[in-house]
Motif scaffolding. Structure first.
Motif, PDB file in Angstrom:
ATOM      1  N   SER A  67      37.081  34.271  32.214  1.00 57.20           N
ATOM      2  CA  SER A  67      38.518  34.073  32.412  1.00 57.20           C
ATOM      3  C   SER A  67      39.134  33.581  31.110  1.00 57.20           C
ATOM      4  CB  SER A  67      38.756  33.069  33.538  1.00 57.20           C
ATOM      5  OG  SER A  67      38.312  31.808  33.139  1.00 57.20           O
ATOM      6  N   SER A 106      46.456  38.523  34.452  1.00 56.01           N
ATOM      7  CA  SER A 106      45.534  37.511  35.001  1.00 56.01           C
ATOM      8  C   SER A 106      45.759  37.330  36.494  1.00 56.01           C
ATOM      9  CB  SER A 106      45.720  36.170  34.290  1.00 56.01           C
ATOM     10  OG  SER A 106      45.485  36.335  32.925  1.00 56.01           O
ATOM     11  N   ASP A 116      38.542  38.810  31.032  1.00 54.09           N
ATOM     12  CA  ASP A 116      39.938  38.542  30.648  1.00 54.09           C
ATOM     13  C   ASP A 116      39.919  37.968  29.224  1.00 54.09           C
ATOM     14  OD1 ASP A 116      42.603  37.953  30.547  1.00 54.09           O
ATOM     15  OD2 ASP A 116      42.674  36.816  32.423  1.00 54.09           O
TER      16      ASP A 116
END
Ligand SMILES: Nc1ncnc2c1ncn2[C@@H]1O[C@H](COP(=O)(O)OP(=O)(O)OP(=O)(O)O)[C@@H](O)[C@H]1O
Length: 575
Positions: free
Chosen positions: A413, A373, A494
């Motif tokens: 995300s 990340s 992600d």
């Protein structure tokens, strides 16, 4: 910031008008009490009504003028103040936005909220209880001195001296007491907001672990501390008020003592004795707020310092140049990229190198904490790397502004935020003017159709703050639909299928790979199954690329990827 505190031309004009109106209110009060005193004393001597008529008109005029002027003063002073506060809030939000997430990561949410809301709110006292009263006191003192010099010159210096002692000396004396109090209230309020925000966010955990009573005790403790600080502050402002009233009464007594011999000596008509006393008292209306001014200044300074502490920070990733980002044919590459979150801490990423061109599918895998990340954050310019280089079309990424870099990415995300809005509005955040057909297509691609059909109000159903009213998997699919709707040239996903069952995950992934087409795709994932369609897989361990290649190559090499995948498959088989 200082410029902002005093606002634009319109606000300054309103503020000036408020000060003039505040002064007129005090002058009207002086006129009202002086005319009333003269009227009562003169009436006691039984004159004809005609002799009293001017004073009667004066009482009516000053009484009405005072009420109108007071209303107009309150209206304009609050209008000017709230305009200034609105400007400060907008400015503060504009300053905060570029600071996220890098500069705001370590901050307590409640404390941040307290700075943005309560500390800005505190600044209203800077204007209403400090700036305006001081300007009005100066105007009234000057006018009163001029009036007395004309009507009763013997009173000028005693009255001005009394005004100065009450309005200047007393505040200085009280400032020693109030220094701590202003900061105390601001600090205690911020800590209470911090613990309250934590408690609200963690309500479920507190209930699940039976810690609600302990948390309540923490809230009560912070509440008691705030109450104690406020009591201390109230004692100081009350003492300031009492000292002001004492100053006023002593001045009135002093004026009577000075005037009495003049009456006895026949230099002053006895009727004017009460006029002098009450006029002096009325003039004090402008002086009484001054002893507390220092307290409000100190409290405002503490609030301002806390706001400033955040806004003086330089945002991460400011643009070094104005190079426009091309819309298509993007080449993204990392060349020996290294990064640490703090100057002297261990690097989280070391020597990362990869290349991404349109149509390429890159997977980044690795254990939790490997730095996946963080790499995504660097691509989005939430942070800037210290060593090595990220290039966009052969140009250092720092040549582009963070906003323009982010435009080329469609992002899901790990901790996507859903606003307290409808499902539809949360998806449309990516493209508010999206074509209805495109909108429908992404709902289907993210496998949301069935979920939406079951919702009581379909797409108009609210998700609750941060999607608390829906499941984790549904939240992630809404985030995916949002990213697909943006349809930027690079997809940065992600854990896009986190929280999904295996069947839905496989279907969603198949769609993503199909729909990506000529777009570049970066997939960050823990799931090592189904990566056969990726052009390259980077295996990260402790911030370094320990293996790279296609799934077939990595499996054949029987290294880290092979072991991780075998373990994962075994676990899946057992379950
Ligand atoms: N804002 C931050 N400040 C300081 N350290 C951080 C910050 N964010 C992450 N880290 C640390 O950097 C390291 C890499 O974190 P990162 O989130 O990139 O890992 P990850 O591979 O994405 O992990 P996961 O798979 O669990 O999401 C971790 O040790 C983490 O504790």
């Amino acid at each position: 910031m200082v410029k902002l505190l005093f606002g634009g031309r319109r606000t300054l004009l309103l503020a000036a008008l408020a000060c003039v109106l505040g002064s007129i209110t005090v002058y009207a009060n002086i006129g009202l009490l002086a005319a009333s005193a003269w009227l009562i004393c003169a009436a006691a001597l039984h004159p004809s009504v005609a002799e009293l008529s001017v004073a009667i008109v004066g009482v009516r005029f000053f009484g009405l003028a005072r009420a109108v002027a007071r209303y107009a003063e309150r209206y304009t002073s609050h209008d000017a103040t709230f305009r200034l506060l609105a400007d400060i809030r907008v400015w503060l939000y504009a300053r905060l936005e570029p600071l996220a997430p890098a500069r705001l990561a370590g901050l307590d949410k409640g404390d941040l909220f307290s700075r943005i809301v309560a500390d800005v709110e505190t600044l209203k006292f800077f204007y209403l209880r400090a700036v305006f009263p001081v300007v009005i006191a100066i105007l009234v003192t000057a006018a009163t001195a001029a009036l007395l010099a004309w009507l009763a010159p013997w009173l000028v210096w005693p009255v001005v001296a009394a005004y100065l002692i009450t309005g200047c000396v007393l505040p200085v004396v009280l400032s020693r007491l109030s220094r701590q109090a202003g900061q105390g209230v601001i600090g205690a309020r911020s800590r209470l907001h911090g613990v309250l925000a934590d408690s609200i966010d963690g309500l479920t955990e507190l209930a699940a672990f039976g810690q609600a009573a302990n948390q309540t005790a923490k809230i009560l403790l912070e509440n008691d501390r705030l109450t104690t600080s406020q009591e201390q502050a109230n004692r100081i402002t009350a003492a300031a008020e009492a000292a002001g009233v004492l100053g006023m009464n002593l001045t009135v007594i002093g004026a009577i003592v000075l005037a009495a011999p003049l009456v006895n000596g026949g230099q002053l008509d006895g009727v004017y004795l009460a006029v002098v006393a009450l006029a002096v008292q009325a003039g004090f209306e402008a002086i009484l707020p001054l002893p507390a001014v220092v307290y409000y200044l100190q409290e405002s300074a503490a609030a301002l310092a806390r706001i400033n502490a955040i806004t003086v920070q330089a945002p991460v990733g400011t643009a070094n140049g104005e190079t426009p980002v091309p819309a298509n044919a993007l080449q993204l590459s990392a060349d020996k990229l290294s990064f640490a979150y703090a100057p002297h801490s261990a690097p989280v990423l070391t020597d990362i190198t990869f290349c991404l061109s349109p149509g390429k599918r890159l997977a980044i895998v690795g254990a939790s904490g490997a730095g996946k990340s963080t790499l995504a954050g660097l691509l989005l310019r939430f942070w800037d790397c210290e060593q090595g280089m990220l290039r966009l079309n052969d140009c250092d990424i720092s040549a582009y502004s963070p906003e323009s870099v982010r435009q080329i990415f469609s992002v899901v995300s790990q901790d996507t935020y859903l606003f307290n809005a409808t499902v539809g509005d949360n998806i449309l955040l990516a493209k508010p003017d999206a074509d209805p057909a495109d909108f429908q297509a992404v709902i289907e691609a993210a496998m949301l159709s069935e979920f939406v059909d079951k919702l009581p109000q379909g797409l108009a159903t609210r998700t609750g703050q941060n999607g608390l009213a829906i499941s984790g998997g549904e939240r992630q699919r809404i985030a995916l639909a949002r990213a697909l709707l943006k349809n930027a040239p690079v997809w940065l996903l992600d854990e896009p299928t986190a929280g999904l069952d295996a069947q839905t995950e496989a279907a969603v992934m198949a769609h993503i790979l199909r729909a990506a087409g000529s777009r570049a795709l970066i997939l960050i994932t823990h799931r090592l199954v189904g990566l056969e369609d990726m052009d390259e897989i980077l295996v990260l361990a402790d911030g370094q690329v320990v293996e790279r290649g296609t799934a077939a190559e990595l499996l054949a090499a029987q290294g880290t990827f092979y072991q991780m995948r075998t373990l994962q498959q075994d676990l899946l088989n057992i379950s």
